[in-house]
Design a protein around this motif. Structure first.
Motif, PDB file in Angstrom:
ATOM      1  N   MET A   1     -14.745   4.488   4.105  1.00 38.45           N
ATOM      2  CA  MET A   1     -14.084   3.208   3.846  1.00 38.45           C
ATOM      3  C   MET A   1     -13.373   3.251   2.490  1.00 38.45           C
ATOM      4  O   MET A   1     -13.609   4.127   1.669  1.00 38.45           O
ATOM      5  CB  MET A   1     -15.095   2.063   3.890  1.00 38.45           C
ATOM      6  CG  MET A   1     -16.224   2.137   2.885  1.00 38.45           C
ATOM      7  SD  MET A   1     -15.751   1.565   1.237  1.00 38.45           S
ATOM      8  CE  MET A   1     -17.257   1.842   0.332  1.00 38.45           C
ATOM      9  N   VAL A   2     -12.481   2.291   2.276  1.00 37.48           N
ATOM     10  CA  VAL A   2     -11.832   2.124   0.974  1.00 37.48           C
ATOM     11  C   VAL A   2     -12.018   0.681   0.535  1.00 37.48           C
ATOM     12  O   VAL A   2     -12.145  -0.227   1.368  1.00 37.48           O
ATOM     13  CB  VAL A   2     -10.329   2.453   1.038  1.00 37.48           C
ATOM     14  CG1 VAL A   2     -10.100   3.912   1.327  1.00 37.48           C
ATOM     15  CG2 VAL A   2      -9.614   1.597   2.061  1.00 37.48           C
ATOM     16  N   GLU A   3     -12.032   0.481  -0.757  1.00 40.46           N
ATOM     17  CA  GLU A   3     -12.246  -0.856  -1.295  1.00 40.46           C
ATOM     18  C   GLU A   3     -10.918  -1.558  -1.562  1.00 40.46           C
ATOM     19  O   GLU A   3      -9.948  -0.940  -2.005  1.00 40.46           O
ATOM     20  CB  GLU A   3     -13.066  -0.763  -2.584  1.00 40.46           C
ATOM     21  CG  GLU A   3     -14.469  -0.211  -2.365  1.00 40.46           C
ATOM     22  CD  GLU A   3     -15.224   0.008  -3.665  1.00 40.46           C
ATOM     23  OE1 GLU A   3     -14.564   0.277  -4.692  1.00 40.46           O
ATOM     24  OE2 GLU A   3     -16.453  -0.072  -3.661  1.00 40.46           O
ATOM     25  N   ILE A   4     -10.892  -2.844  -1.297  1.00 38.09           N
ATOM     26  CA  ILE A   4      -9.729  -3.677  -1.570  1.00 38.09           C
ATOM     27  C   ILE A   4     -10.078  -4.547  -2.779  1.00 38.09           C
ATOM     28  O   ILE A   4     -11.092  -5.262  -2.756  1.00 38.09           O
ATOM     29  CB  ILE A   4      -9.375  -4.576  -0.364  1.00 38.09           C
ATOM     30  CG1 ILE A   4      -9.394  -3.754   0.936  1.00 38.09           C
ATOM     31  CG2 ILE A   4      -8.034  -5.260  -0.588  1.00 38.09           C
ATOM     32  CD1 ILE A   4      -8.448  -2.588   0.954  1.00 38.09           C
ATOM     33  N   TYR A   5      -9.276  -4.478  -3.837  1.00 38.38           N
ATOM     34  CA  TYR A   5      -9.601  -5.146  -5.089  1.00 38.38           C
ATOM     35  C   TYR A   5      -8.859  -6.472  -5.251  1.00 38.38           C
ATOM     36  O   TYR A   5      -7.790  -6.680  -4.680  1.00 38.38           O
ATOM     37  CB  TYR A   5      -9.275  -4.228  -6.264  1.00 38.38           C
ATOM     38  CG  TYR A   5      -9.959  -2.888  -6.209  1.00 38.38           C
ATOM     39  CD1 TYR A   5     -11.297  -2.757  -6.557  1.00 38.38           C
ATOM     40  CD2 TYR A   5      -9.269  -1.753  -5.779  1.00 38.38           C
ATOM     41  CE1 TYR A   5     -11.934  -1.525  -6.493  1.00 38.38           C
ATOM     42  CE2 TYR A   5      -9.902  -0.516  -5.704  1.00 38.38           C
ATOM     43  CZ  TYR A   5     -11.233  -0.408  -6.059  1.00 38.38           C
ATOM     44  OH  TYR A   5     -11.858   0.801  -5.982  1.00 38.38           O
TER      45      TYR A   5
ATOM     46  N   ILE B   1       1.994  -4.941   4.113  1.00 37.68           N
ATOM     47  CA  ILE B   1       2.297  -4.679   2.705  1.00 37.68           C
ATOM     48  C   ILE B   1       3.128  -5.830   2.132  1.00 37.68           C
ATOM     49  O   ILE B   1       4.199  -6.149   2.639  1.00 37.68           O
ATOM     50  CB  ILE B   1       3.065  -3.355   2.545  1.00 37.68           C
ATOM     51  CG1 ILE B   1       2.222  -2.188   3.074  1.00 37.68           C
ATOM     52  CG2 ILE B   1       3.424  -3.126   1.077  1.00 37.68           C
ATOM     53  CD1 ILE B   1       2.958  -0.863   3.072  1.00 37.68           C
ATOM     54  N   LEU B   2       2.607  -6.451   1.084  1.00 32.95           N
ATOM     55  CA  LEU B   2       3.308  -7.554   0.431  1.00 32.95           C
ATOM     56  C   LEU B   2       4.131  -7.089  -0.769  1.00 32.95           C
ATOM     57  O   LEU B   2       5.207  -7.614  -1.040  1.00 32.95           O
ATOM     58  CB  LEU B   2       2.305  -8.622  -0.026  1.00 32.95           C
ATOM     59  CG  LEU B   2       1.422  -9.249   1.058  1.00 32.95           C
ATOM     60  CD1 LEU B   2       0.456 -10.248   0.435  1.00 32.95           C
ATOM     61  CD2 LEU B   2       2.271  -9.918   2.131  1.00 32.95           C
ATOM     62  N   LYS B   3       3.611  -6.092  -1.482  1.00 33.11           N
ATOM     63  CA  LYS B   3       4.280  -5.619  -2.686  1.00 33.11           C
ATOM     64  C   LYS B   3       3.849  -4.186  -2.979  1.00 33.11           C
ATOM     65  O   LYS B   3       2.680  -3.851  -2.862  1.00 33.11           O
ATOM     66  CB  LYS B   3       3.917  -6.521  -3.879  1.00 33.11           C
ATOM     67  CG  LYS B   3       4.630  -6.178  -5.173  1.00 33.11           C
ATOM     68  CD  LYS B   3       4.202  -7.132  -6.290  1.00 33.11           C
ATOM     69  CE  LYS B   3       4.867  -6.788  -7.605  1.00 33.11           C
ATOM     70  NZ  LYS B   3       4.421  -7.697  -8.693  1.00 33.11           N
ATOM     71  N   LYS B   4       4.816  -3.346  -3.376  1.00 32.38           N
ATOM     72  CA  LYS B   4       4.526  -1.958  -3.688  1.00 32.38           C
ATOM     73  C   LYS B   4       4.566  -1.724  -5.196  1.00 32.38           C
ATOM     74  O   LYS B   4       5.511  -2.132  -5.859  1.00 32.38           O
ATOM     75  CB  LYS B   4       5.535  -1.033  -3.005  1.00 32.38           C
ATOM     76  CG  LYS B   4       5.429  -1.010  -1.494  1.00 32.38           C
ATOM     77  CD  LYS B   4       6.412  -0.013  -0.892  1.00 32.38           C
ATOM     78  CE  LYS B   4       6.276   0.050   0.619  1.00 32.38           C
ATOM     79  NZ  LYS B   4       7.212   1.043   1.220  1.00 32.38           N
ATOM     80  N   GLY B   5       3.517  -1.103  -5.713  1.00 35.55           N
ATOM     81  CA  GLY B   5       3.454  -0.765  -7.121  1.00 35.55           C
ATOM     82  C   GLY B   5       3.343   0.739  -7.297  1.00 35.55           C
ATOM     83  O   GLY B   5       3.324   1.490  -6.327  1.00 35.55           O
ATOM     84  N   LYS B   6       3.252   1.201  -8.538  1.00 39.61           N
ATOM     85  CA  LYS B   6       3.165   2.630  -8.815  1.00 39.61           C
ATOM     86  C   LYS B   6       1.849   3.230  -8.333  1.00 39.61           C
ATOM     87  O   LYS B   6       1.814   4.344  -7.817  1.00 39.61           O
ATOM     88  CB  LYS B   6       3.321   2.879 -10.318  1.00 39.61           C
ATOM     89  CG  LYS B   6       4.720   2.594 -10.836  1.00 39.61           C
ATOM     90  CD  LYS B   6       4.829   2.932 -12.316  1.00 39.61           C
ATOM     91  CE  LYS B   6       6.244   2.681 -12.832  1.00 39.61           C
ATOM     92  NZ  LYS B   6       6.370   3.015 -14.269  1.00 39.61           N
ATOM     93  N   LYS B   7       0.750   2.494  -8.505  1.00 36.03           N
ATOM     94  CA  LYS B   7      -0.564   3.007  -8.114  1.00 36.03           C
ATOM     95  C   LYS B   7      -1.220   2.182  -7.011  1.00 36.03           C
ATOM     96  O   LYS B   7      -2.050   2.704  -6.258  1.00 36.03           O
ATOM     97  CB  LYS B   7      -1.492   3.045  -9.328  1.00 36.03           C
ATOM     98  CG  LYS B   7      -1.061   4.029 -10.404  1.00 36.03           C
ATOM     99  CD  LYS B   7      -2.072   4.055 -11.544  1.00 36.03           C
ATOM    100  CE  LYS B   7      -1.673   5.067 -12.611  1.00 36.03           C
ATOM    101  NZ  LYS B   7      -2.661   5.116 -13.726  1.00 36.03           N
ATOM    102  N   PHE B   8      -0.867   0.919  -6.919  1.00 28.57           N
ATOM    103  CA  PHE B   8      -1.501   0.029  -5.945  1.00 28.57           C
ATOM    104  C   PHE B   8      -0.461  -0.695  -5.089  1.00 28.57           C
ATOM    105  O   PHE B   8       0.658  -0.958  -5.538  1.00 28.57           O
ATOM    106  CB  PHE B   8      -2.366  -1.015  -6.654  1.00 28.57           C
ATOM    107  CG  PHE B   8      -3.621  -0.469  -7.277  1.00 28.57           C
ATOM    108  CD1 PHE B   8      -4.827  -0.482  -6.583  1.00 28.57           C
ATOM    109  CD2 PHE B   8      -3.599   0.060  -8.565  1.00 28.57           C
ATOM    110  CE1 PHE B   8      -5.984   0.021  -7.161  1.00 28.57           C
ATOM    111  CE2 PHE B   8      -4.754   0.561  -9.147  1.00 28.57           C
ATOM    112  CZ  PHE B   8      -5.946   0.540  -8.439  1.00 28.57           C
TER     113      PHE B   8
ATOM    114  N   VAL C   1      -4.894  -2.264  -2.934  1.00 21.97           N
ATOM    115  CA  VAL C   1      -5.498  -1.005  -2.511  1.00 21.97           C
ATOM    116  C   VAL C   1      -4.663   0.142  -3.069  1.00 21.97           C
ATOM    117  O   VAL C   1      -3.457  -0.010  -3.299  1.00 21.97           O
ATOM    118  CB  VAL C   1      -5.560  -0.929  -0.958  1.00 21.97           C
ATOM    119  CG1 VAL C   1      -4.154  -0.892  -0.363  1.00 21.97           C
ATOM    120  CG2 VAL C   1      -6.366   0.281  -0.500  1.00 21.97           C
ATOM    121  N   LYS C   2      -5.291   1.272  -3.317  1.00 22.12           N
ATOM    122  CA  LYS C   2      -4.563   2.441  -3.809  1.00 22.12           C
ATOM    123  C   LYS C   2      -3.491   2.833  -2.795  1.00 22.12           C
ATOM    124  O   LYS C   2      -3.750   2.858  -1.601  1.00 22.12           O
ATOM    125  CB  LYS C   2      -5.529   3.608  -4.028  1.00 22.12           C
ATOM    126  CG  LYS C   2      -6.495   3.402  -5.180  1.00 22.12           C
ATOM    127  CD  LYS C   2      -7.399   4.620  -5.324  1.00 22.12           C
ATOM    128  CE  LYS C   2      -8.387   4.445  -6.462  1.00 22.12           C
ATOM    129  NZ  LYS C   2      -9.286   5.610  -6.590  1.00 22.12           N
TER     130      LYS C   2
END
Length: 451
Positions: A95-99, A120-127, A139-140
């Motif tokens: 599993m993966v964690e959602i922060y 997907i609502l928004k894309k960032g560099k790491k999350f 999430v990563k």
């Protein structure tokens, strides 16, 4: 006669004037340099514009049509669990964690498994900021896939379903008309997809756990079963519910453990951790571990290197049938109520129809009934620790993590029954033995899914 001469003269004058005009433009003898440049510039611009118009002419291209998935699934996104050779102690079980925020130290608001359906609502560099049903969080980015890759993950998780639309749809053994007919599928019946032919004209489906076959793409419609993210409470509740039917737990005094051999030594060491905490994603025998972290750390102390998660450990060692279980064998369970095909829990069989495992956050490490495992694997070689002083000292030093732990009993080698399958340790040096990995999980009778 005069008229002819006049006409001829006019024609001659016009001709001479035309020639002079051409020379003036090209040679510049009767036209200024500025005028010449303007004419030339205009000519170049007109030529360039004509070429540009010709280049930008629309080219007709055929739009690619997905023969399998409806248009609404074109931009589908899903959670993908990264399979790493070396996993940290913070890695949890499949599993993966959602922060709550784009920070791993922030509150965990959700849990994702392979194939969890997200937007997907928004894309960032790491999350990536994502939404899945009632859960919104971060999430990563490496744990989110889209498009074709997302569809592959969803098929692997058996979340892509076909619905039979033809009254008499044949299930064939191969992806061609000449292959054997295995069965006739009922109209409106639904089955998970396991494969797609290269030409996409055939789809392989799982009719039962023991029967799979091919159907024509035109005879079915495809849809995605949206398995949303879990809340942390829902995820833990899955484990709680699995053991509700096996609520009876046992004390060590009520349990009959083997008295000699490697299994005896292994279980004597393992049972000292009874009552310790269940820690989601943990691998510490003293501070707390989840189910697979518990088994991985126990076997590591005896020189066996297991995979990190329950699903991966189900491919370690050798397959064992349910009626051939021996103390020390690993047993596996389907505890995911949203996906009954996913192996999500592992325990250690200790004999007499009982298991030792890190059950859940409420009960921790307990002894309980065997229940209905869906698969089993043999890890231990069946050989006792040899009475070699150097190896004995080295092994005891690794195993004894508490001051009050007595030295492990050194027993002579015991013979395994010929009806069981053994695996051999490649070395006696702790923490270096790689357990043999196979490509098939042998399921017990309880794994059979009903139609």
């Amino acid at each position: 006669m005069k008229k002819k001469i006049i006409v001829a003269s006019v024609f001659t004058v016009a001709l001479i004037g035309g020639i002079i005009g051409i020379k003036s433009v090209s040679g510049g003898h009767h036209t200024s340099g500025a005028e010449t440049k303007i004419v030339q510039k205009t000519t170049i611009q007109e030529t360039t514009t004509a070429v540009q118009h010709e280049t930008k002419a629309p080219v007709e291209t055929k739009k690619k049509v997905d023969l399998i998935f409806p248009e609404k699934y074109k931009n589908v996104s899903a959670i993908k669990i990264e399979k790493k050779k070396v996993k940290s102690e913070d890695d949890s079980d499949e599993m993966v964690e959602i922060y709550e925020k784009d920070d791993e130290k922030s509150k965990v608001v959700g849990i994702g498994v392979d194939g969890s359906y997200v937007k997907i609502l928004k894309k960032g560099k790491k999350f990536y900021k994502i939404k899945s049903d009632k859960i919104t969080g971060y999430v990563k980015k490496e744990n989110v896939v889209t498009g074709k890759k997302a569809k592959e993950v969803l098929i692997e998780a058996k979340d892509v379903i076909v619905k039979v639309k033809a009254k008499k749809t044949e299930l064939r053994s191969e992806d061609n008309k000449k292959s054997k007919v295995l069965s006739n599928l009922q109209e409106k019946a639904e089955y998970p997809i396991t494969d797609i032919s290269k030409d996409k004209k055939w789809i392989k489906v799982e009719r039962t756990s023991t029967m799979s076959g091919w159907v024509k793409t035109k005879d079915v419609t495809v849809k995605i079963h949206k398995e949303y993210l879990y809340t942390p409470e829902e995820y833990d509740d899955m484990l709680e519910q699995e053991w509700a039917a096996n609520a009876i737990t046992y004390t060590l005094e009520e349990t009959s453990l083997p008295k000699e051999g490697e299994a005896a030594e292994f279980l004597k060491y393992a049972t000292q951790f009874l009552g310790n905490r269940y820690v989601w994603g943990g691998t510490s025998l003293t501070s707390g571990a989840d189910c697979s972290g518990f088994t991985m750390s126990l076997f590591k102390k005896f020189g066996y290197s297991l995979s990190r998660t329950a699903a991966e450990q189900a491919y370690n060692g050798k397959a064992v049938k349910s009626n051939k279980l021996k103390p020390g064998d690993l047993v596996f369970y389907h505890t995911d109520r949203k996906n009954k095909n996913r192996i999500s829990h592992v325990a250690i069989y200790i004999g007499d129809g009982k298991i030792l495992h890190s059950a859940n956050k409420t009960q921790g490490v307990i002894i309980s009934r065997l229940g209905n495992p869906c698969a089993a694997r043999r890890i231990l070689s069946g050989k006792s620790v040899k009475k070699d002083k150097d190896k004995d000292k080295e092994k005891t030093a690794v195993v004894s993590t508490k001051k009050d732990i007595k030295r492990l009993n050194q027993e002579t080698t015991t013979e395994e029954e010929s009806s069981t399958v053994e695996i051999e340790k490649t070395t006696q040096v702790p923490n270096t033995t790689e357990v043999e990995t196979t490509t098939k999980v042998e399921e017990t009778e309880s794994c059979t899914d009903e139609e």
